[in-house]
Design a protein around this motif. Sequence first.
Motif, short mmCIF file in Angstrom:
data_model
loop_
_atom_site.label_atom_id
_atom_site.label_comp_id
_atom_site.label_asym_id
_atom_site.label_seq_id
_atom_site.Cartn_x
_atom_site.Cartn_y
_atom_site.Cartn_z
N ALA A 1 0.85 -1.24 0.03
CA ALA A 1 -0.01 0.09 0.18
C ALA A 1 0.97 1.30 0.11
N VAL A 2 1.95 1.03 0.85
CA VAL A 2 2.87 2.39 0.86
C VAL A 2 3.38 2.63 -0.64
N PHE A 3 4.07 1.47 -1.22
CA PHE A 3 4.60 1.42 -2.12
C PHE A 3 3.76 1.89 -3.26
N PHE A 4 2.59 1.56 -3.71
CA PHE A 4 1.38 1.90 -4.40
C PHE A 4 1.44 3.65 -4.29
N GLY A 5 1.32 4.08 -3.13
CA GLY A 5 1.00 5.57 -2.90
C GLY A 5 2.37 6.16 -3.35
N MET A 6 3.72 5.66 -2.89
CA MET A 6 4.77 6.42 -3.20
C MET A 6 4.90 6.47 -4.96
N ILE A 7 4.73 5.41 -5.58
CA ILE A 7 4.68 5.39 -7.16
C ILE A 7 3.87 6.60 -7.65
N VAL A 8 2.57 6.63 -7.28
CA VAL A 8 1.76 7.61 -7.82
C VAL A 8 2.10 8.78 -7.37
N GLY A 9 2.43 9.17 -6.06
CA GLY A 9 2.73 10.25 -5.62
C GLY A 9 4.09 10.96 -6.41
N SER A 10 4.79 10.28 -6.70
CA SER A 10 6.11 10.72 -7.49
C SER A 10 5.94 11.11 -8.84
N ALA A 11 4.56 10.74 -9.40
CA ALA A 11 4.17 11.08 -10.80
C ALA A 11 3.66 12.33 -10.90
N ILE A 12 3.04 13.00 -9.76
CA ILE A 12 2.03 13.72 -9.85
C ILE A 12 2.85 15.24 -10.04
N PRO A 13 4.08 15.60 -9.44
CA PRO A 13 4.85 16.87 -9.63
C PRO A 13 5.00 16.95 -11.22
N ALA A 14 5.32 15.86 -11.84
CA ALA A 14 5.73 15.68 -13.48
C ALA A 14 4.67 16.03 -14.17
N VAL A 15 3.34 15.39 -13.94
CA VAL A 15 2.09 15.63 -14.68
C VAL A 15 1.59 17.30 -14.43
N PHE A 16 1.69 17.50 -13.15
CA PHE A 16 1.31 19.11 -12.66
C PHE A 16 2.06 19.94 -13.44
N SER A 17 3.52 19.92 -13.68
CA SER A 17 4.10 20.90 -14.29
C SER A 17 4.04 20.77 -15.80
N ALA A 18 3.60 19.63 -16.47
CA ALA A 18 3.35 19.28 -17.76
C ALA A 18 1.93 20.07 -18.33
N MET A 19 1.11 20.00 -17.30
CA MET A 19 -0.25 20.72 -17.50
C MET A 19 -0.08 22.30 -17.59
N LEU A 20 0.89 22.64 -16.56
CA LEU A 20 0.80 24.57 -16.68
C LEU A 20 1.96 24.65 -17.90
N MET A 21 2.84 23.90 -18.23
CA MET A 21 3.83 24.33 -19.44
C MET A 21 3.01 24.19 -20.50
N LEU A 22 1.98 23.25 -20.68
CA LEU A 22 1.31 23.02 -21.96
C LEU A 22 0.24 24.11 -22.02
N GLY A 23 -0.10 24.67 -20.74
CA GLY A 23 -1.11 25.83 -20.76
C GLY A 23 -0.32 27.02 -21.26
N VAL A 24 1.00 27.30 -20.97
CA VAL A 24 1.81 28.59 -21.35
C VAL A 24 2.03 28.30 -22.98
#
Length: 698
Positions: free
Chosen positions: A515-538
């Motif tokens: 359960a911890v490992f699942f959360g860690m893998i998903v959590g590590s991807a969120i900043p990258a996706v978040f950054s991509a969404m902002l830069m695609l907006g720009v």
Amino acid sequence: MGSTGFIIISIVTSLLAFCLAAWLYDWVKKQPSSNSQILKVSSYISQGAATFLNKEYRVLAKFCGVVAALILIFIPVPIWKGSFLLNLQMAIAYILGAIFSAAAGKIGIAVATIANVKTAEAAQKDIRHSFLCGFRGGAVMGMAVVGASLLGVSLVFLLTDDTTILLGFSFGASSLALFAKAGGGIFTKTADISADLVGKVELGIPEDDPRNPAVIADNVGDNVGDVAGMGADLFDSNVASMAAALVMGAALDQTMGGSKNVSMVFCYAALGLLASIIGVATARMGKNDNPTFALNSSTYVTTGIFAILTAVATAIFGLEWRIWGASIVGLLVGVVIGIASDYFTDDRKKPVQLTANASESGPAFTILSGVSYGFVSTLPALVGIGLSALISYKLCEPLGMDYALFGISMAAVGMLSIVGMIVSNDAYGPIVDNARGLAEMGDLGDDVLEITDSLDSAGNTVKAITKGFAIGAAGLTVIALLGAFISEVNVAAVEQGLVAVGEKYLNGFDVMDPAVFFGMIVGSAIPAVFSAMLMLGVNRNAQRMVSEIHRQFREIPGLKEGKEGILPEYDRCIELATAGSIHELIPAGLMTIVATLLVGFIGGVKAIGGFLTGNIISGLLLAIFMSNAGGLWDNSKKYVEAGNHGGKGGEAHKAAVIGDTVGDPFKDTAGPSINTQITVVSLVASLMSGIFLMFSLL
């Protein structure tokens, strides 16, 4: 003295900061300004910034209203299972946090759009006077942000004596800051990229040439992104660091008896603000006329004052010296992270000069150099954050295991103790940047441009330091918030009868737990996706603006040639940037909150622990990389423009401009927004901890 006494001292110190801010605002406003062209352009900038903020805040008011309603129903526990009054207090605290954060941005815009005019015209007198106008304009923002954050936290805690409600206040500040930073970042980089690509690369006209339709939007963007956005960001970090420390300090006080730990948080926070007040009030440019030295020395002086004041207070009030040590470790590491950021972004250092040299071979080599040095720059900062957490933990561990995590939270408080000076230095940057543009548009002459260029260069260098500092502080804060999350889970577990009083449901997280490992893998991807969404907006927004600039040059007779009396339609570019950024800002922020909720309801509190850990590590890496790579590209371009490697108009210059264009959304949109994103998901996790315990699939 009990905790109430220290809270009252904090409130008084906050009011003192507001008094200094009012005096500084009045001083800046009284400085002479008579150039009609500058006043006219400044009115465009002021109106554009006010229009954007009003539209953005109207959208965010609706979002905050929906979130407040959900908090009223579900947090800290569903209303049908808990107390209506407690949920109501939580919703009100959330709204107050958002209002305080929005007010900090509004105050910053109000003074910045005045200070840029005064700074430009003061440069006709001398560099020292011009520097003082820019710095004191920024200091209004610094004093207002930190005064408001300390006042808000003090009042909420004094009135409720409930740290969970304090987390609600922090969540309000963080959610507003997340969208304000993202929206302002999209706006400013839309205009900046468009103005540079068409003006510098295609037409070869100067950066702030009034023929360029995007030039006013670019100046508006400096204010809404780097003043209002960064102010909300550091307001959020300061509130979150105090909230995390108070959650753990109050839990320790309940166990140990008394109120020493809560008192220490308020004592150090108040003394940090007092040190910043002294630092701001005494800041001057020395005889060597070096603005970078003046800004940095003010930071170091403030750091020394804080260390001395807290040592004296620790001795007088019998506070714990180990906790003081943890705070000083955090403060010193903040300075070290800033110095490391300076090395990779200062045009007097090798990384910037080597990147400028690589630009002679074309833009591909500019990009490769910037990306490479950006990645290298993450190591000293991440090692610094890791060491400060480790040293603080070990330093306080002999006091008891719970004190070890409290030590990390106090290191974050220490790192943010001089945030009043940091915000002042940061807001100085866009003020002098705008002043440089106004000086060019007002035709104040080459001597004035030389002075404003010198001030602007100092602003860029110091801005890289303050961004590194802000990211480092966010790193320690979210580690502390991870400890606060564990505290909230343990309290909720006792209340729900999952463990007996005195026992703990969570002590930490085992990464081998699926359960911890699942959360860690998903959590590590969120900043990258978040950054991509902002830069695609720009990206999308900038493409629309480039088309608009081309249309104006094509359809307005005499604009490209610069015929007298022919002006571009500045307002069209401002409207386009405003509409696009408001359209783009909600999805990215909403994605991070929804992802946190999904992981919590699927994997429970253990998965959330992993999610936060992955999010913190990945987020800090990306934030530092993007901030430093962007700053390096920006100063490489300025290094070439100063006459190196062929100067303006050469092949190296065109390649450097492209590098800067890539770096713009790195350093001013995605990079600084990530630390706010980490804080938001950490606070959502803490506030939802009781519900995740009740409802999850695993």
